[in-house]
Design an enzyme around this catalytic site. Structure first.
Site, short mmCIF file in Angstrom:
data_model
loop_
_atom_site.label_atom_id
_atom_site.label_comp_id
_atom_site.label_asym_id
_atom_site.label_seq_id
_atom_site.Cartn_x
_atom_site.Cartn_y
_atom_site.Cartn_z
N HIS A 1 -67.51 20.53 -4.53
CA HIS A 1 -67.87 21.31 -5.71
C HIS A 1 -67.08 20.91 -6.96
O HIS A 1 -67.24 21.51 -8.01
CB HIS A 1 -67.62 22.80 -5.41
CG HIS A 1 -68.35 23.77 -6.29
ND1 HIS A 1 -69.71 23.99 -6.19
CD2 HIS A 1 -67.92 24.60 -7.28
CE1 HIS A 1 -70.08 24.91 -7.06
NE2 HIS A 1 -69.02 25.29 -7.74
N ASP B 1 -69.73 20.86 -0.18
CA ASP B 1 -69.39 21.90 -1.15
C ASP B 1 -68.96 23.16 -0.40
O ASP B 1 -69.69 23.67 0.44
CB ASP B 1 -70.64 22.19 -2.00
CG ASP B 1 -70.38 23.09 -3.18
OD1 ASP B 1 -69.63 24.09 -3.03
OD2 ASP B 1 -70.93 22.83 -4.26
N SER C 1 -72.68 24.97 -11.23
CA SER C 1 -72.44 26.20 -10.50
C SER C 1 -73.01 27.41 -11.26
O SER C 1 -74.22 27.46 -11.48
CB SER C 1 -70.94 26.35 -10.21
OG SER C 1 -70.69 27.32 -9.25
#
EC number: 3.1.2.12
Length: 277
Positions: free
Chosen positions: A256, A223, A148
């Site tokens: 995620h 995600d 990320s």
């Protein structure tokens, strides 16, 4: 040096350690984690950097991913910095996506952030020097990966130091921070409103460079932040136009979380070890 080991755990015959130290670059106390494989054969071992995402510390990857099994299997050291400067005297923001826990791996130039928020120099210089004293029989070969915001950091640091890192990988990275809400907020605060200056910290701009290390990216289709924050089109178009070696994998059903990371982490270790030999 104020380096102090504050945790040590044996894992898969190697050592998972946590250290604290005073950072001259960040002007505050910092912690980081490092895994040192057993290296029973006393061979030269490489180093992989892991950069974590928003709100994380150096504990998330070390405690959730299970990476130690792979690091011992491949006999590679892994170092995990924190994600920002820390402390009561360090500027912060009430929002979770700015300030402490959200350093974005750049060097801030705007007040009040400029004094402490220099994570790029901290990782590439100060912590690099510390790591070199901890990794015995270090081969001098390094790769970098992250998740990320940390995927953004891995790409930016890896491409800005292309001669240093053998390969780069990322899980669900912020690929075009100049174009998405997380990046626009952080860049406006840390760098100011001159968007030309943002290009230095944007992977979609840096991928236009030359002699960039090979890149692997894994992104889950479920995600919650995709595609709003993690859109890939600009990055991949620029990579293709500049003949860069990028393997972008979109995986159905994954989100995620660290469940996603743990599932595909061996693919990333395999990728890096091919370039670290």
């Amino acid at each position: 040096m104020s380096l102090k080991r504050i945790e040590q755990h044996y894992a898969f015959d190697g050592e998972q350690c946590k250290y604290s130290h005073y950072s001259e670059v960040l002007q505050c106390d910092m912690t980081f984690s490092i895994y040192l494989p057993s290296n029973k054969e006393k061979k030269k071992i490489p180093l992989i950097w892991w950069l974590s995402g928003l709100t994380c510390t150096d504990d998330n990857f070390s405690q959730k991913s299970g990476f130690q099994r792979l690091a011992e299997k491949y006999q590679v050291a892994v170092i995990i910095p924190d994600t920002s400067p820390r402390g009561e005297n360090v500027t912060d923001d009430k929002a979770w996506d700015l300030g402490q826990g959200a350093g974005f791996y750049l060097n801030a130039v705007q007040d009040p952030w400029a004094k402490h928020y220099k994570m790029y120099t901290y990782v590439t210089d100060e912590l690099t020097g510390i790591a070199s004293t901890l990794v015995h029989n270090f081969s001098g070969k390094e790769s970098i990966m992250g998740h990320s915001m940390g995927g953004h950091g891995a790409l930016v640091i890896g491409m800005k130091n292309a001669a240093r890192f053998k390969s780069i990988s990322a899980f669900a990275p912020i690929l075009s921070p100049s174009q998405v809400p997380w990046g626009i907020k952080a860049f406006s605060s840390y760098l100011g409103e001159d968007k030309a200056s943002w290009k230095e910290w944007d992977a979609s701009e840096l991928v236009k460079g030359t002699d960039i290390p090979p890149i692997l990216i894994t992104q889950g289709t479920q995600d919650m932040f995709y595609p709003e924050q993690l859109e890939e089109t600009t990055f991949l178009e620029n990579a293709r136009e500049n003949n860069q070696e990028v393997n972008y994998k979109k995986i159905e059903g994954y989100d995620h979380s660290y469940f996603f990371i743990a599932t595909f982490l061996e693919d990333h270790f395999d990728f890096h070890m091919k370039h670290l030999k």
